[in-house]
Design a protein around this motif. Structure first.
Motif, PDB file in Angstrom:
ATOM      1  N   GLN A  50      45.133  44.231  44.666  1.00 39.18           N
ATOM      2  CA  GLN A  50      44.210  43.779  45.706  1.00 39.18           C
ATOM      3  C   GLN A  50      42.814  44.390  45.523  1.00 39.18           C
ATOM      4  N   ALA A  51      42.786  45.698  45.214  1.00 41.69           N
ATOM      5  CA  ALA A  51      41.488  46.361  45.017  1.00 41.69           C
ATOM      6  C   ALA A  51      40.738  45.705  43.859  1.00 41.69           C
TER       7      ALA A  51
ATOM      8  N   TYR B  31      38.962  55.386  41.951  1.00 38.21           N
ATOM      9  CA  TYR B  31      37.719  54.999  41.287  1.00 38.21           C
ATOM     10  C   TYR B  31      37.964  54.683  39.822  1.00 38.21           C
ATOM     11  N   PHE B  32      38.862  55.446  39.192  1.00 37.17           N
ATOM     12  CA  PHE B  32      39.195  55.129  37.806  1.00 37.17           C
ATOM     13  C   PHE B  32      39.781  53.718  37.711  1.00 37.17           C
ATOM     14  N   LEU B  33      40.695  53.412  38.635  1.00 36.92           N
ATOM     15  CA  LEU B  33      41.352  52.096  38.594  1.00 36.92           C
ATOM     16  C   LEU B  33      40.363  50.963  38.868  1.00 36.92           C
ATOM     17  N   LEU B  34      39.281  51.281  39.583  1.00 39.59           N
ATOM     18  CA  LEU B  34      38.258  50.261  39.832  1.00 39.59           C
ATOM     19  C   LEU B  34      37.328  50.105  38.641  1.00 39.59           C
ATOM     20  N   ARG B  35      37.149  51.210  37.882  1.00 33.39           N
ATOM     21  CA  ARG B  35      36.167  51.159  36.803  1.00 33.39           C
ATOM     22  C   ARG B  35      36.746  50.803  35.450  1.00 33.39           C
ATOM     23  N   THR B  36      38.037  51.098  35.258  1.00 36.15           N
ATOM     24  CA  THR B  36      38.644  50.835  33.959  1.00 36.15           C
ATOM     25  C   THR B  36      38.752  49.317  33.750  1.00 36.15           C
TER      26      THR B  36
END
Lengths: 200, 200
Positions: A50-51, B31-36
């Motif tokens: 979802q994110a 944040y890692f999961l959003l940026r990777t």
């Protein structure tokens, strides 16, 4: 030696890709995810998806958001007179938690770093200048980290912002609250003395 | 204060449910999961779902597995003369990594713990006795941890296994390899002296 059963080996391998998570931690987390309520484990998987499906950068300030403009840019309660420049979206959360700043933000999405080939064009500086030209900001607060790269970025921005009729400020450098002077490095103590405030 | 955008707040909340992952780590991982690469993030989510959908306990030894019986129980290369009793499935991996043991395993899925209300009936002991009765095992190695609960479990098993014509052994207690005698606790040194082996 017989290895992990393949779906577990795969889960551990994926967890190990997260910086700061080594083999042991990945194994521990994987076992937790296998033992916890299935609902919990699937909720984590679902929240990752979802994110990634819904979060993007705000078209105004580059904060991460699920609505455009982001909650801060579109809020009517924020102070239109000041804009705080930060390196990364998560810096906004750290500043918001202080409850002291009520203005707007601008995320550069990085710092200047000649070594890593990151020059001004790689940062979201053009958008910042455009906002300052278009807005009614009276102060820009440079809140990049006091690292070599963060300081260089603040210096660079100071230079290019001089031509605008706006107060430029830099967050204070000094001793962290609760720290011991004995353990502080000389650079920090020097900055704390330079930045001393008169006691009234 | 404006909080995280909801899908990010949810992801951080789910990550914080993992033991050992606090607020800061959860934020860092999110944040890692959003940026990777999106591919990476989705692969992690997918591997969690896959692990939960396909992994269960082996009907023979209680190891975690995606096939029944598990890879070890169904292997033709294992030594049928010995069976090693461990607390949890991940203990098997630790022992397999030594490359020293080639027999079978039996996972108790816990240890005796009167405080937490875990008695013999809560552990997979009946299955162990059944395997010992049915199999041709000559030795059972008790490899529970040298904690209070692990030791109590080993003692209990020793008592009930006495009636079987089988060698019962307990993994050695002593100084860890590479450790300094100066830093070892007295109990460990006592066990190391008690368990000393003649140098030939």
């Amino acid at each position: 030696m017989i290895d992990y059963t393949p779906p577990l080996a795969r889960l551990i391998a994926e967890l190990k890709k997260i910086p700061g998570i080594g083999r042991k931690s990945a194994q521990r987390i994987a076992y937790f995810l296998l033992r916890t309520d299935k609902k919990n484990a699937l909720a984590l998987a679902e929240s990752i998806v979802q994110a990634r499906e819904t979060i993007f950068h705000c078209s105004v300030c580059n904060n991460i958001t699920a609505v455009d403009p982001c909650e801060i840019c579109s809020s009517l309660d924020r102070d239109d007179a000041s804009i705080c420049v930060v390196e990364e979206p998560f810096n906004i959360h750290s500043i918001e938690k202080t409850g002291l700043f009520h203005g707007h933000y601008h995320v550069l999405l990085g710092t200047l770093s000649p070594i890593r080939g990151i020059g001004p064009d790689e940062l979201r500086i053009a958008g910042l200048l455009q906002r300052i030209r278009a807005g009614r900001y009276r102060e820009v607060i440079l809140a990049t980290s006091p690292t070599t790269e963060g300081s260089a970025t603040a210096h660079y921005l100071t230079e290019i912002l001089r031509e605008y009729k706006i107060t430029i400020s830099r967050i204070a450098l000094g001793l962290p609250v609760g720290s011991d002077l004995d353990y502080a490095d000389e650079m920090t103590i020097a900055k704390a003395i330079e930045g001393r405030l008169e006691v009234k």
